[in-house]
Enzyme design. Structure first.
Site, PDB file in Angstrom:
ATOM      1  N   ARG A 157       0.833  -1.206   0.000  1.00 12.67           N
ATOM      2  CA  ARG A 157       0.000   0.000   0.000  1.00 12.67           C
ATOM      3  C   ARG A 157       0.869   1.258   0.000  1.00 12.67           C
ATOM      4  O   ARG A 157       2.024   1.230   0.409  1.00 12.67           O
ATOM      5  CB  ARG A 157      -0.917   0.013   1.225  1.00 12.67           C
ATOM      6  CG  ARG A 157      -2.015  -1.048   1.191  1.00 12.67           C
ATOM      7  CD  ARG A 157      -2.924  -0.942   2.400  1.00 12.67           C
ATOM      8  NE  ARG A 157      -2.206  -1.198   3.655  1.00 12.67           N
ATOM      9  CZ  ARG A 157      -1.823  -0.268   4.508  1.00 12.67           C
ATOM     10  NH1 ARG A 157      -2.064   1.019   4.269  1.00 12.67           N
ATOM     11  NH2 ARG A 157      -1.197  -0.588   5.619  1.00 12.67           N
ATOM     12  N   LYS A 187      -8.842  -2.332   0.670  1.00 11.90           N
ATOM     13  CA  LYS A 187      -8.677  -1.500   1.851  1.00 11.90           C
ATOM     14  C   LYS A 187      -9.420  -0.173   1.715  1.00 11.90           C
ATOM     15  O   LYS A 187      -9.852   0.412   2.703  1.00 11.90           O
ATOM     16  CB  LYS A 187      -7.192  -1.253   2.113  1.00 11.90           C
ATOM     17  CG  LYS A 187      -6.454  -2.495   2.616  1.00 11.90           C
ATOM     18  CD  LYS A 187      -7.115  -3.094   3.860  1.00 11.90           C
ATOM     19  CE  LYS A 187      -6.294  -4.231   4.434  1.00 11.90           C
ATOM     20  NZ  LYS A 187      -6.991  -4.927   5.544  1.00 11.90           N
ATOM     21  N   HIS A 233     -10.901  -4.621  12.005  1.00  7.54           N
ATOM     22  CA  HIS A 233      -9.819  -5.172  11.178  1.00  7.54           C
ATOM     23  C   HIS A 233      -9.373  -6.469  11.845  1.00  7.54           C
ATOM     24  O   HIS A 233      -8.428  -6.491  12.617  1.00  7.54           O
ATOM     25  CB  HIS A 233      -8.669  -4.168  11.092  1.00  7.54           C
ATOM     26  CG  HIS A 233      -7.579  -4.595  10.171  1.00  7.54           C
ATOM     27  ND1 HIS A 233      -6.255  -4.346  10.401  1.00  7.54           N
ATOM     28  CD2 HIS A 233      -7.623  -5.257   8.978  1.00  7.54           C
ATOM     29  CE1 HIS A 233      -5.528  -4.816   9.421  1.00  7.54           C
ATOM     30  NE2 HIS A 233      -6.326  -5.381   8.547  1.00  7.54           N
ATOM     31  N   SER A 292      -1.263  -6.477   9.069  1.00  8.63           N
ATOM     32  CA  SER A 292      -0.806  -7.433   8.071  1.00  8.63           C
ATOM     33  C   SER A 292       0.475  -8.120   8.530  1.00  8.63           C
ATOM     34  O   SER A 292       1.415  -7.479   8.989  1.00  8.63           O
ATOM     35  CB  SER A 292      -0.555  -6.700   6.754  1.00  8.63           C
ATOM     36  OG  SER A 292      -0.018  -7.566   5.795  1.00  8.63           O
ATOM     37  N   LYS A 345      -3.299 -12.967  11.419  1.00  8.35           N
ATOM     38  CA  LYS A 345      -4.757 -13.030  11.362  1.00  8.35           C
ATOM     39  C   LYS A 345      -5.233 -14.168  10.471  1.00  8.35           C
ATOM     40  O   LYS A 345      -6.052 -14.985  10.866  1.00  8.35           O
ATOM     41  CB  LYS A 345      -5.342 -11.714  10.834  1.00  8.35           C
ATOM     42  CG  LYS A 345      -5.209 -10.528  11.729  1.00  8.35           C
ATOM     43  CD  LYS A 345      -6.102  -9.376  11.306  1.00  8.35           C
ATOM     44  CE  LYS A 345      -6.100  -9.078   9.833  1.00  8.35           C
ATOM     45  NZ  LYS A 345      -4.764  -8.702   9.307  1.00  8.35           N
ATOM     46  N   THR A 346      -4.717 -14.181   9.244  1.00  6.04           N
ATOM     47  CA  THR A 346      -5.157 -15.194   8.283  1.00  6.04           C
ATOM     48  C   THR A 346      -4.681 -16.580   8.698  1.00  6.04           C
ATOM     49  O   THR A 346      -5.443 -17.556   8.674  1.00  6.04           O
ATOM     50  CB  THR A 346      -4.642 -14.846   6.882  1.00  6.04           C
ATOM     51  OG1 THR A 346      -5.162 -13.573   6.490  1.00  6.04           O
ATOM     52  CG2 THR A 346      -5.063 -15.891   5.872  1.00  6.04           C
ATOM     53  N   ASP A 391     -10.136 -11.033   7.368  1.00  5.20           N
ATOM     54  CA  ASP A 391      -9.532  -9.703   7.476  1.00  5.20           C
ATOM     55  C   ASP A 391     -10.468  -8.592   7.942  1.00  5.20           C
ATOM     56  O   ASP A 391     -10.030  -7.700   8.654  1.00  5.20           O
ATOM     57  CB  ASP A 391      -8.925  -9.309   6.120  1.00  5.20           C
ATOM     58  CG  ASP A 391      -7.971  -8.141   6.216  1.00  5.20           C
ATOM     59  OD1 ASP A 391      -7.130  -8.124   7.121  1.00  5.20           O
ATOM     60  OD2 ASP A 391      -8.068  -7.226   5.380  1.00  5.20           O
ATOM     61  N   ARG A 396       1.674 -12.398  -2.017  1.00  7.36           N
ATOM     62  CA  ARG A 396       0.281 -12.548  -1.584  1.00  7.36           C
ATOM     63  C   ARG A 396      -0.464 -13.563  -2.442  1.00  7.36           C
ATOM     64  O   ARG A 396      -0.141 -13.793  -3.604  1.00  7.36           O
ATOM     65  CB  ARG A 396      -0.448 -11.209  -1.700  1.00  7.36           C
ATOM     66  CG  ARG A 396       0.025 -10.139  -0.732  1.00  7.36           C
ATOM     67  CD  ARG A 396      -0.742 -10.214   0.551  1.00  7.36           C
ATOM     68  NE  ARG A 396      -0.364  -9.194   1.499  1.00  7.36           N
ATOM     69  CZ  ARG A 396      -0.992  -8.982   2.634  1.00  7.36           C
ATOM     70  NH1 ARG A 396      -2.035  -9.723   2.954  1.00  7.36           N
ATOM     71  NH2 ARG A 396      -0.583  -8.050   3.478  1.00  7.36           N
TER      72      ARG A 396
END
Length: 532
Positions: free
Chosen positions: A57, A200, A219, A237, A241-242, A256, A320
């Site tokens: 980003r 996002k 988030h 990130s 989390k994933t 997410d 990714r």
């Protein structure tokens, strides 16, 4: 310049052109990607693409239009940067005209939010076919093509990666721009091929609208067990989390972005966006096996036979995979479940001083939620090449348009109302800071998280840390006792104390930015350590 007729006429022309391809199927988009030389097929059937020089980003190039709709509602700061409406409209007109010259443009209509009452209808207009496949993957897909074609959008994304701004002429900071207008209901993206800006951008929009509908926007990833026990995983990130929510023993709600209303927790998206660096089937079988036909691999090196090399980070550490949530075997559809019973705050502590797991009181939970301490990991943003300690408010400050206490106070209400257990889990470093210590063992972290969610840690003995005031379990089955108290894992206890006190001071300094609105949270949930 507040006249919107020019760009609207141009967009209407664009959408009416026969070469504007709408609601293409997954297979049709993959064929377009191959025909346009935008990517190649891997051995598993996934599409492999590259995002050019921007592999993360671009937060410094992200703006919100300062207009009547937002002037008094946005928490204007270094993240929520204002831009004038005239600047936005001129760029919008340029981008619309630019897309009208393209041989092909791709449109996907879908939704954000599995909760019907607060669902946002979307239209995504893309210069590139693989970006349209990304949108089709990450947002919620209509059940039929006809349904999609008949959607009248509440918000539109317009993405033209190959259109580059001229900062001196266009009023941007660089060739890249990500601009949200709540008045015109548009997210305008140019100068970057990083597809994550689209998802996002819409998350920021949902974070603006949902609180006004008495919904907690989060988030986080989320999963649910056979006993309908919902767990939430907050974190930036790369913090896990994933990975941690993709548990074969539990059903995935989403990886997410979520909302939490009076009925329970719901997913905002229709896909998952996982980091793939060093991915193996042994460590993360669900994610590994989800990368198949319909998935997109970003910036992952592949050999001449189409086999990906997940260890290769020559393009970026932020490799990714985007894939439809249906590519995970044990999911819940629609992506809606009951109220959360357990919340996990994930922090990648590059100082190596926070414990691998600690139980938080509600007041501590609100304090750590507002603080959002973690580390930006390599590749997640432009210029980040090694872990950088950062305080990301509510574990998602780049995506929160309103003042942080709006979200923290709502979380506190929900913790009280539903008697939620909250844990802080460090997926960062132990035995020393980054470069000295080692990264937390994923197997140990999984074991601790599973026991926290099952309730097995409710009755164990706890010790209170003397600096952070955290309640640390004295024993967790399958986890070495010497890593539970981080001071014991360091070679030098004095070195640990010095680094821990340094972090405690950083917490205190960071909290000053919230002002009087957060004074009670700091007083009730802050640290034992009083040094300066």
């Amino acid at each position: 310049m507040n006249d919107t007729s020019t760009y609207k006429e141009t967009l209407d022309q664009l959408l009416a052109k026969p070469s504007t391809l709408k609601q293409l199927s997954r297979t049709q988009l993959i064929q377009e990607i191959l025909d346009n030389d935008e990517g190649v097929l891997t051995e598993s059937g996934a599409v492999r693409t590259e995002t050019g020089k921007y592999t993360g980003r671009s937060p410094k190039d992200k703006f919100i239009v300062k207009e009547s709709e937002t002037e008094d509602n946005i928490d204007w700061n270094a993240i929520n940067q204002p831009i004038e409406e005239e600047v936005f409209l001129k760029l919008l007109d340029k981008v619309s005209s630019y897309l009208n010259t393209k041989e092909k443009v791709y449109v996907f209509n879908g939704y954000a939010g599995a909760d019907a009452a607060t669902q946002l209808k979307l239209s995504v207009i893309n210069e590139m076919a693989w970006h349209n496949l990304f949108a089709r993957t990450m947002f919620i897909r209509p059940e039929t093509t006809e349904e999609g074609l008949n959607i009248t959008p509440d918000f539109t994304i317009i993405s033209a990666p190959h259109f580059k701004a001229d900062p001196e002429v266009d009023g941007t900071k660089s060739e890249t721009f990500i601009i949200t207008s709540f008045k015109h209901k548009i997210i305008l993206i140019g100068g970057t091929e990083y597809a994550g800006e689209m998802k996002k951008g819409i998350f920021g929009v949902m974070n603006y609208y949902l609180p006004d509908n008495d919904v907690m926007s989060m988030h986080c990833s989320a999963n649910v067990g056979d006993n309908k026990d919902v767990a939430l995983f907050f974190g930036l990130s790369g913090t896990g989390k994933t990975t941690l929510s993709a548990d074969p023993q539990r059903k995935l709600i989403g990886d997410d972005e979520h909302g939490w209303n009076d009925n329970g927790v719901f997913n905002i998206e229709g896909g998952c966006y996982a980091k793939t660096i060093d991915l193996t089937r042994e460590k993360e079988p669900q994610i590994y096996d989800a990368i198949r036909y319909g998935a997109i691999l970003e910036n992952v090196k592949v050999d001449d036979k189409g086999f990906p090399d997940y260890e290769d980070k020559s393009l970026t550490e932020n490799t990714r995979a985007a894939y439809p949530i249906e590519n995970i075997d044990n999911i819940i559809l629609p992506s809606i479940a009951g109220h959360a019973k357990t919340i996990i705050f994930l922090t990648a502590d590059a100082f190596g001083v926070l414990p691998p797991i600690a139980k938080l009181t509600k007041d501590q939970a609100m304090y750590h939620f507002l603080s959002g301490f973690t580390s930006k990991l390599a590749g997640t943003e432009r210029g980040v090449t090694s872990p950088q300690p950062v305080f990301s408010t509510c574990f998602g400050s780049p995506f929160l348009p309103m003042h942080a206490t709006v979200y923290a106070n709502k979380l506190g209400e929900l913790i009280d109302k539903h008697n939620v257990d909250v844990y802080l889990v460090n997926t960062g470093w132990t035995g020393g800071e980054y470069g000295v210590g080692s990264r937390m063992n994923l197997t140990h972290t999984r074991s601790m998280v599973r026991r926290a969610i099952s309730g097995a840690l409710k009755e164990v003995d706890y010790r209170t840390d003397e600096i952070f005031g955290l309640h640390i379990p004295s024993h967790v089955p399958g986890v070495p006792n010497n890593i539970l108290m981080p001071r014991d894992a360091w070679v030098s206890a004095e070195a640990y104390d010095e680094k821990a006190q340094q972090l405690a001071v950083m917490f205190k300094e960071n909290f000053k930015k919230f002002g009087e609105r957060s004074a009670a949270i700091e007083e009730q949930g802050g640290f034992i350590y009083k040094g300066e």
